[in-house]
Scaffold this motif. Structure first.
Motif, PDB file in Angstrom:
ATOM      1  N   TYR A  42      43.348  45.807  68.417  1.00 32.05           N
ATOM      2  CA  TYR A  42      43.380  45.726  69.881  1.00 32.05           C
ATOM      3  C   TYR A  42      43.925  47.009  70.483  1.00 32.05           C
ATOM      4  N   LEU A  43      44.922  47.580  69.849  1.00 31.66           N
ATOM      5  CA  LEU A  43      45.460  48.866  70.329  1.00 31.66           C
ATOM      6  C   LEU A  43      44.407  49.967  70.224  1.00 31.66           C
ATOM      7  N   THR A  44      43.489  49.858  69.253  1.00 25.74           N
ATOM      8  CA  THR A  44      42.379  50.807  69.138  1.00 25.74           C
ATOM      9  C   THR A  44      41.474  50.710  70.364  1.00 25.74           C
ATOM     10  N   ILE A  45      41.164  49.478  70.793  1.00 23.08           N
ATOM     11  CA  ILE A  45      40.335  49.269  71.980  1.00 23.08           C
ATOM     12  C   ILE A  45      41.010  49.887  73.204  1.00 23.08           C
ATOM     13  N   ILE A  46      42.291  49.571  73.383  1.00 19.34           N
ATOM     14  CA  ILE A  46      43.020  50.098  74.534  1.00 19.34           C
ATOM     15  C   ILE A  46      43.077  51.625  74.466  1.00 19.34           C
ATOM     16  N   GLY A  47      43.313  52.167  73.268  1.00 19.52           N
ATOM     17  CA  GLY A  47      43.369  53.619  73.101  1.00 19.52           C
ATOM     18  C   GLY A  47      42.055  54.291  73.453  1.00 19.52           C
ATOM     19  N   MET A  48      40.939  53.664  73.088  1.00 20.98           N
ATOM     20  CA  MET A  48      39.627  54.215  73.418  1.00 20.98           C
ATOM     21  C   MET A  48      39.446  54.245  74.934  1.00 20.98           C
ATOM     22  N   MET A  49      39.834  53.171  75.619  1.00 15.15           N
ATOM     23  CA  MET A  49      39.715  53.141  77.081  1.00 15.15           C
ATOM     24  C   MET A  49      40.654  54.162  77.720  1.00 15.15           C
ATOM     25  N   ARG A  50      41.894  54.245  77.207  1.00 12.58           N
ATOM     26  CA  ARG A  50      42.869  55.183  77.780  1.00 12.58           C
ATOM     27  C   ARG A  50      42.506  56.644  77.520  1.00 12.58           C
ATOM     28  N   SER A  51      41.741  56.920  76.453  1.00 18.67           N
ATOM     29  CA  SER A  51      41.350  58.312  76.200  1.00 18.67           C
ATOM     30  C   SER A  51      40.416  58.804  77.305  1.00 18.67           C
ATOM     31  N   GLY A  52      39.594  57.930  77.857  1.00 18.70           N
ATOM     32  CA  GLY A  52      38.710  58.315  78.952  1.00 18.70           C
ATOM     33  C   GLY A  52      39.323  58.103  80.324  1.00 18.70           C
ATOM     34  N   PHE A  53      40.214  57.108  80.406  1.00 12.37           N
ATOM     35  CA  PHE A  53      40.814  56.714  81.684  1.00 12.37           C
ATOM     36  C   PHE A  53      42.308  56.492  81.475  1.00 12.37           C
ATOM     37  N   PRO A  54      43.103  57.571  81.417  1.00 14.92           N
ATOM     38  CA  PRO A  54      44.519  57.432  81.057  1.00 14.92           C
ATOM     39  C   PRO A  54      45.322  56.534  82.003  1.00 14.92           C
ATOM     40  N   ASP A  55      44.847  56.391  83.238  1.00 17.40           N
ATOM     41  CA  ASP A  55      45.572  55.572  84.217  1.00 17.40           C
ATOM     42  C   ASP A  55      44.975  54.166  84.349  1.00 17.40           C
ATOM     43  N   ILE A  56      44.123  53.770  83.417  1.00 12.67           N
ATOM     44  CA  ILE A  56      43.422  52.482  83.544  1.00 12.67           C
ATOM     45  C   ILE A  56      44.404  51.325  83.652  1.00 12.67           C
ATOM     46  N   GLN A  57      44.064  50.396  84.540  1.00 12.50           N
ATOM     47  CA  GLN A  57      44.853  49.184  84.720  1.00 12.50           C
ATOM     48  C   GLN A  57      43.891  48.018  84.876  1.00 12.50           C
ATOM     49  N   TRP A  58      44.246  46.915  84.255  1.00 15.25           N
ATOM     50  CA  TRP A  58      43.450  45.700  84.348  1.00 15.25           C
ATOM     51  C   TRP A  58      44.149  44.743  85.298  1.00 15.25           C
ATOM     52  N   ASN A  59      43.350  43.974  86.029  1.00 16.38           N
ATOM     53  CA  ASN A  59      43.880  42.940  86.900  1.00 16.38           C
ATOM     54  C   ASN A  59      43.068  41.666  86.651  1.00 16.38           C
ATOM     55  N   ILE A  60      43.764  40.534  86.540  1.00 17.21           N
ATOM     56  CA  ILE A  60      43.079  39.261  86.337  1.00 17.21           C
ATOM     57  C   ILE A  60      42.601  38.740  87.688  1.00 17.21           C
ATOM     58  N   GLU A  61      41.308  38.479  87.781  1.00 19.03           N
ATOM     59  CA  GLU A  61      40.710  37.945  89.005  1.00 19.03           C
ATOM     60  C   GLU A  61      40.541  36.430  88.937  1.00 19.03           C
ATOM     61  N   GLU A  62      40.247  35.935  87.732  1.00 23.23           N
ATOM     62  CA  GLU A  62      39.954  34.508  87.577  1.00 23.23           C
ATOM     63  C   GLU A  62      40.165  34.121  86.122  1.00 23.23           C
ATOM     64  N   MET A  63      40.619  32.880  85.908  1.00 21.63           N
ATOM     65  CA  MET A  63      40.858  32.416  84.548  1.00 21.63           C
ATOM     66  C   MET A  63      40.485  30.941  84.467  1.00 21.63           C
ATOM     67  N   ILE A  64      39.736  30.594  83.427  1.00 24.67           N
ATOM     68  CA  ILE A  64      39.339  29.206  83.203  1.00 24.67           C
ATOM     69  C   ILE A  64      39.749  28.840  81.779  1.00 24.67           C
ATOM     70  N   THR A  65      40.427  27.704  81.630  1.00 25.97           N
ATOM     71  CA  THR A  65      40.872  27.284  80.301  1.00 25.97           C
ATOM     72  C   THR A  65      40.257  25.940  79.931  1.00 25.97           C
ATOM     73  N   GLU A  66      39.981  25.802  78.647  1.00 26.65           N
ATOM     74  CA  GLU A  66      39.530  24.530  78.103  1.00 26.65           C
ATOM     75  C   GLU A  66      39.991  24.469  76.648  1.00 26.65           C
ATOM     76  N   ASN A  67      40.896  23.553  76.375  1.00 28.91           N
ATOM     77  CA  ASN A  67      41.483  23.408  75.038  1.00 28.91           C
ATOM     78  C   ASN A  67      42.069  24.743  74.581  1.00 28.91           C
ATOM     79  N   ASP A  68      41.576  25.302  73.459  1.00 26.36           N
ATOM     80  CA  ASP A  68      42.136  26.551  72.926  1.00 26.36           C
ATOM     81  C   ASP A  68      41.372  27.780  73.414  1.00 26.36           C
ATOM     82  N   ARG A  69      40.462  27.596  74.361  1.00 25.62           N
ATOM     83  CA  ARG A  69      39.621  28.703  74.834  1.00 25.62           C
ATOM     84  C   ARG A  69      39.956  29.057  76.283  1.00 25.62           C
ATOM     85  N   VAL A  70      39.899  30.362  76.541  1.00 24.59           N
ATOM     86  CA  VAL A  70      40.190  30.863  77.884  1.00 24.59           C
ATOM     87  C   VAL A  70      39.159  31.926  78.230  1.00 24.59           C
ATOM     88  N   ALA A  71      38.586  31.801  79.409  1.00 24.64           N
ATOM     89  CA  ALA A  71      37.688  32.833  79.937  1.00 24.64           C
ATOM     90  C   ALA A  71      38.439  33.552  81.053  1.00 24.64           C
TER      91      ALA A  71
END
Length: 137
Positions: free
Chosen positions: A48-77
């Motif tokens: 997972y840190l590899t994924i974040i590192g790849m994004m940060r290499s192109g966009f060092p200031d990248i920030q994620w914001n949660i807009e919507e979340m749906i849960t069902e049992n052990d799954r979350v979208a």
């Protein structure tokens, strides 16, 4: 939903800071991460840190914001908005200094308050269009 919201508040802190301690806490060592640009899934906190590192290499200031979340049992979208500035090479495209605001929809499986699987679906077409790698329609 309360525990899930608290978990994803911590997860958001992790992806926005790339905090290795939070990675160890929130991500199971055997977790699999399916990303659109790689055939084989990445694995565990390091993956997972590899994924974040790849994004940060192109966009060092990248920030994620949660807009919507749906849960069902052990799954979350989760629908995110990623924002940042193209200050580094990304998918072979040199820095343009252009801002991005891109949606991503990710699907998670949780077990024992850890992520055990994620399927990530970022809107790469929108991202590549915003940095000028793909012509706008």
């Amino acid at each position: 939903m309360g525990a899930t919201k608290e978990f994803f508040d911590q997860f958001l802190q992790f992806i926005n800071t790339a905090d290795e301690n939070l990675a160890q806490q929130l991500i199971n060592p055997a977790a699999k991460f399916h990303v659109p640009f790689q055939a084989d899934p990445l694995q565990g906190p390091k993956g997972y840190l590899t994924i974040i590192g790849m994004m940060r290499s192109g966009f060092p200031d990248i920030q994620w914001n949660i807009e919507e979340m749906i849960t069902e049992n052990d799954r979350v979208a989760v629908r995110f908005t990623m924002k940042g500035t193209h200050k580094g090479n990304f998918f072979g495209v040199p820095a343009t200094e252009k801002p991005i605001a891109v949606a991503a929809i990710n699907f998670y499986r949780l077990s024992n308050n850890q992520i055990i699987e994620e399927v990530g679906q970022p809107d790469l077409l929108a991202l590549l269009t915003q940095i000028g790698a793909v012509p706008a329609m």
